[in-house]
Design a protein around this motif. Structure first.
Motif, mmCIF file in Angstrom:
data_model
loop_
_atom_site.group_PDB
_atom_site.id
_atom_site.type_symbol
_atom_site.label_atom_id
_atom_site.label_comp_id
_atom_site.label_asym_id
_atom_site.label_seq_id
_atom_site.Cartn_x
_atom_site.Cartn_y
_atom_site.Cartn_z
ATOM 1 N N ARG A 4 6.520 0.749 -6.148
ATOM 2 C CA ARG A 4 6.332 2.009 -5.429
ATOM 3 C C ARG A 4 7.303 3.086 -5.878
ATOM 4 O O ARG A 4 7.197 4.218 -5.440
ATOM 5 C CB ARG A 4 6.495 1.776 -3.929
ATOM 6 N N GLU A 13 -7.150 13.337 6.125
ATOM 7 C CA GLU A 13 -6.467 13.351 4.833
ATOM 8 C C GLU A 13 -5.488 12.181 4.737
ATOM 9 O O GLU A 13 -4.792 11.864 5.691
ATOM 10 C CB GLU A 13 -5.684 14.662 4.655
ATOM 11 N N CYS A 14 -5.431 11.571 3.560
ATOM 12 C CA CYS A 14 -4.476 10.506 3.292
ATOM 13 C C CYS A 14 -3.470 11.008 2.260
ATOM 14 O O CYS A 14 -3.780 11.874 1.453
ATOM 15 C CB CYS A 14 -5.188 9.273 2.742
ATOM 16 N N SER A 15 -2.281 10.467 2.327
ATOM 17 C CA SER A 15 -1.250 10.884 1.372
ATOM 18 C C SER A 15 -0.666 9.668 0.660
ATOM 19 O O SER A 15 -0.522 8.597 1.239
ATOM 20 C CB SER A 15 -0.144 11.652 2.089
ATOM 21 N N ASP A 16 -0.336 9.874 -0.596
ATOM 22 C CA ASP A 16 0.282 8.825 -1.403
ATOM 23 C C ASP A 16 1.794 8.956 -1.281
ATOM 24 O O ASP A 16 2.367 9.969 -1.666
ATOM 25 C CB ASP A 16 -0.151 8.958 -2.865
ATOM 26 N N GLU A 17 2.461 7.914 -0.763
ATOM 27 C CA GLU A 17 3.893 7.945 -0.544
ATOM 28 C C GLU A 17 4.662 7.221 -1.648
ATOM 29 O O GLU A 17 5.828 6.910 -1.484
ATOM 30 C CB GLU A 17 4.233 7.348 0.815
ATOM 31 N N SER A 18 4.008 6.996 -2.760
ATOM 32 C CA SER A 18 4.663 6.325 -3.880
ATOM 33 C C SER A 18 5.608 7.279 -4.587
ATOM 34 O O SER A 18 5.313 8.452 -4.774
ATOM 35 C CB SER A 18 3.610 5.826 -4.866
ATOM 36 N N TYR A 46 0.841 -1.191 0.000
ATOM 37 C CA TYR A 46 0.000 0.000 0.000
ATOM 38 C C TYR A 46 0.876 1.241 0.000
ATOM 39 O O TYR A 46 1.788 1.363 0.799
ATOM 40 C CB TYR A 46 -0.916 0.034 1.220
ATOM 41 N N SER A 47 0.584 2.161 -0.874
ATOM 42 C CA SER A 47 1.370 3.392 -0.907
ATOM 43 C C SER A 47 0.625 4.541 -0.239
ATOM 44 O O SER A 47 1.192 5.604 -0.025
ATOM 45 C CB SER A 47 1.727 3.763 -2.349
ATOM 46 N N TRP A 48 -0.624 4.326 0.086
ATOM 47 C CA TRP A 48 -1.401 5.380 0.746
ATOM 48 C C TRP A 48 -1.287 5.230 2.252
ATOM 49 O O TRP A 48 -1.470 4.145 2.801
ATOM 50 C CB TRP A 48 -2.869 5.290 0.333
ATOM 51 N N LYS A 49 -0.997 6.326 2.916
ATOM 52 C CA LYS A 49 -0.903 6.340 4.381
ATOM 53 C C LYS A 49 -1.961 7.291 4.917
ATOM 54 O O LYS A 49 -2.081 8.441 4.466
ATOM 55 C CB LYS A 49 0.477 6.813 4.848
ATOM 56 N N CYS A 50 -2.719 6.822 5.871
ATOM 57 C CA CYS A 50 -3.777 7.622 6.477
ATOM 58 C C CYS A 50 -3.530 7.696 7.988
ATOM 59 O O CYS A 50 -3.793 6.728 8.708
ATOM 60 C CB CYS A 50 -5.139 7.003 6.204
#
Length: 125
Positions: free
Chosen positions: A91, A14-19, A4-8
């Motif tokens: 990723r 708000e969630c952020s994409d860490e890819s 998973y690249s999304w961290k919440c």
């Protein structure tokens, strides 16, 4: 391994994409896969077209048809599977390029084995 690249965070809505995967990685992946698989796809289509020639016997037409269909299908399936695989786990740009090179190597293993058997055949004759 699906990553998973999304961290919440728990304290945020708000969630952020860490890819780190950029579009350039997909372009390089496409070039690598096309350079490797395009030869097999073109040869498979040629066999499919070749099976329609009138000058060949029926048994030859059947062999050309199945050979062309199998070669085209397996190449298209390898491309599809590698896209789905990389979409699921890559990723970063480095990940997608490394995965493409690994997939190309795995697809080539059968050709390396065939070359080894042909080279060893000279000892059997």
């Amino acid at each position: 391994d699906f990553v998973y690249s999304w961290k919440c965070p728990r304290n945020s809505l708000e969630c952020s994409d860490e890819s780190d995967l950029q579009w350039q990685g997909w372009v390089i992946f496409s070039i690598l896969m096309a350079a490797h698989l395009l030869k097999d796809i073109i040869n498979g289509v040629k066999l499919l077209l070749f099976c329609g020639k009138r000058r060949h016997h029926f048994s030859s037409k059947i062999r050309y048809f199945w050979g062309g269909l199998f070669l085209t299908w397996i190449s298209a399936f390898a491309l599809y599977a590698s896209v789905v695989y990389n979409y699921a786990i890559a990723r970063s740009t480095t990940d997608i390029i490394a995965n493409a090179v690994i997939i190309i190597f795995v697809v080539d293993v059968d050709e390396y084995l065939y070359k080894g058997i042909v080279a060893a055949k000279s000892f059997w004759d």
